[in-house]
Design an enzyme around this catalytic site. Structure first.
Site, mmCIF file in Angstrom:
data_model
loop_
_atom_site.group_PDB
_atom_site.id
_atom_site.type_symbol
_atom_site.label_atom_id
_atom_site.label_comp_id
_atom_site.label_asym_id
_atom_site.label_seq_id
_atom_site.Cartn_x
_atom_site.Cartn_y
_atom_site.Cartn_z
ATOM 1 N N CYS A 1 5.546 -14.577 8.604
ATOM 2 C CA CYS A 1 5.099 -15.709 7.792
ATOM 3 C C CYS A 1 4.837 -15.323 6.338
ATOM 4 C CB CYS A 1 3.842 -16.337 8.400
ATOM 5 S SG CYS A 1 4.169 -17.366 9.851
ATOM 6 N N GLY A 2 5.348 -14.183 5.907
ATOM 7 C CA GLY A 2 5.151 -13.765 4.529
ATOM 8 C C GLY A 2 4.170 -12.634 4.362
ATOM 9 N N THR A 3 3.963 -11.869 5.410
ATOM 10 C CA THR A 3 2.968 -10.792 5.408
ATOM 11 C C THR A 3 3.213 -9.777 4.299
ATOM 12 O OG1 THR A 3 2.865 -11.024 7.823
ATOM 13 C CG2 THR A 3 1.859 -9.056 6.856
ATOM 14 N N TRP B 1 4.865 -9.935 1.499
ATOM 15 C CA TRP B 1 4.654 -10.521 0.170
ATOM 16 C C TRP B 1 3.169 -10.653 -0.143
ATOM 17 C CZ3 TRP B 1 6.490 -16.163 -1.235
ATOM 18 C CH2 TRP B 1 6.465 -16.326 -2.626
ATOM 19 N N HIS C 1 -2.658 -9.301 12.640
ATOM 20 C CA HIS C 1 -2.032 -10.500 13.212
ATOM 21 C C HIS C 1 -2.895 -11.081 14.335
ATOM 22 C CE1 HIS C 1 1.720 -10.163 11.075
ATOM 23 N NE2 HIS C 1 2.181 -9.115 11.736
ATOM 24 N N ARG D 1 3.266 -20.621 7.742
ATOM 25 C CA ARG D 1 4.618 -20.972 7.319
ATOM 26 C C ARG D 1 5.189 -22.016 8.264
ATOM 27 N NH1 ARG D 1 9.434 -16.366 6.897
ATOM 28 N NH2 ARG D 1 10.817 -17.501 5.469
ATOM 29 N N SER E 1 13.016 -16.335 11.288
ATOM 30 C CA SER E 1 12.768 -14.997 10.754
ATOM 31 C C SER E 1 12.413 -14.019 11.873
ATOM 32 C CB SER E 1 11.644 -15.056 9.721
ATOM 33 O OG SER E 1 11.448 -13.794 9.116
ATOM 34 N N ARG F 1 14.277 -9.861 4.385
ATOM 35 C CA ARG F 1 15.511 -10.580 4.667
ATOM 36 C C ARG F 1 15.746 -11.540 3.505
ATOM 37 N NH1 ARG F 1 17.993 -14.705 7.551
ATOM 38 N NH2 ARG F 1 16.042 -15.851 7.786
ATOM 39 N N GLY G 1 13.759 -14.660 2.943
ATOM 40 C CA GLY G 1 12.504 -15.210 2.457
ATOM 41 C C GLY G 1 12.654 -16.581 1.823
#
Length: 337
Positions: A84-86, A88, A141, A163, A171, A293, A295
């Site tokens: 889910c964007g970890t 970033w 998580h 997300r 993803s 990947r 994103g």
């Protein structure tokens, strides 16, 4: 100099190491009695007593963390559902707290802020984190109901990133396909049934959303879609929530803008440390490039049929009904005053 959590290689006295191993052994015995479910990728999931799924080692580590990690008021927890964007968010938060991006070129975001359950509380270790300077940046998580009680009791800060579940699923599916082929229809069935790492997805999101509603000054909920649409505004929002707002002078000097640029996924993926480096995870080194990947918001359209997307949307609408979370073109948006 980067300041991050000690990983599992810290030497221990023989008697301390034996005591730690005994804790893990007892919990492994317990987890081996729990219900299991096929993961679709060649290993069984164990069902944590709190109702979520993970491989045995992850469930054991979560139990060790709940018993042996004591949160402090100055701690900052990052929490996400997987994919889910970890990566970033780790880069952005670390840079916002440290007010610089030098570490970004030298370390993977997962080295700067390691996962508690897959990098820190692993290999039969119970590390002593009490001597780390504040603020301790902690990442997990683990669903809200399975965190140590001290996380809520301490009043520490918690940042949750969620997300669109369709993009999250795609993803996650791509990620596991790096290790072995996984039929997308079977993967979707399991995801919708709630059988996925740290899932069910919807209960994971709702647990932290409800916590945010109850304690908005302690729990911030961000969405990947909001972050992608206006990263600079969301970074400023994040820094303000953490009690470290960017000053007018910093904004004038472009400090926040430089962080956004350095931490952009396109830039992170091009860095040598993330192209060819590795990070220790659980029992082996994992290539850093597997965490990158596309994103892209809405990439699910390239992989899901309308029926597959509709199935996820129907579950989402049913699960989130009455929660205060709304569906809209940018996905999840909390009702804000």
């Amino acid at each position: 100099m980067a300041s991050f959590l000690p990983l599992s290689s810290t030497p221990e006295a023989a008697d301390e190491a034996a005591a730690h191993k005994e804790v893990y052994d007892q919990l492994r015995q317990l987890v081996n009695t729990l219900p299991t479910a096929p993961s679709g990728i060649g290993r069984l999931y164990s069902r944590h007593p709190d109702g979520w799924y993970m491989f045995t080692s992850g469930v054991v580590s979560a139990m060790v963390i709940k018993k042996h990690l004591t949160a402090r008021a100055t701690d900052v927890f990052i929490v996400t559902f997987p994919k889910c964007g970890t990566t970033w968010l780790k880069a952005l938060l670390h840079s916002a707290i440290r007010r610089g991006v030098d570490d970004i070129g030298a370390y993977s975001p997962h080295q700067l802020i390691p996962f508690l359950e897959s990098q820190v509380f692993v290999k039969d270790r119970i590390p002593d984190l009490s001597s780390l300077p504040a603020p301790r940046l902690l990442m997990t998580h683990i669903p809200s109901q399975s965190l140590p009680d001290s996380v809520a009791d301490s009043g520490c800060k918690l940042v949750y990133l969620c997300r669109d579940p369709k993009d999250c699923f795609v993803s996650l599916w791509h990620f596991w396909n790096r290790f072995m082929p996984w039929d997308i229809d079977e993967a979707l069935r399991q995801f919708c049934d709630g059988i996925s790492v740290f899932g069910p997805y919807w209960e994971h999101v709702l647990g932290y959303w409800r916590w945010h509603v109850q304690r908005p000054s302690h729990v911030l909920v961000l969405t990947y879609e909001e972050l992608a649409a206006d990263t600079l505004s969301q970074l400023r929002r994040l820094a303000g929530f953490l009690g470290r707002p960017f000053t007018a002078a910093e904004q004038e000097a472009g400090v926040d803008g430089k962080i956004v640029e350095a931490c952009a996924m396109e830039n992170l993926s091009r860095l040598e440390v993330n192209r060819s480096g590795t990070t220790d995870m659980v029992t082996s080194a994992v290539a850093n490039n597997i965490f990158f990947r596309r994103g892209v918001v809405g990439d699910w359209r390239n992989h899901l049929t309308p029926e597959m997307a509709r199935r996820i949307d129907e579950i989402t609408m049913s699960k989130f009904e009455g929660s205060g979370l709304l569906l809209h073109p940018q996905f999840l948006q909390g009702k804000r005053e």
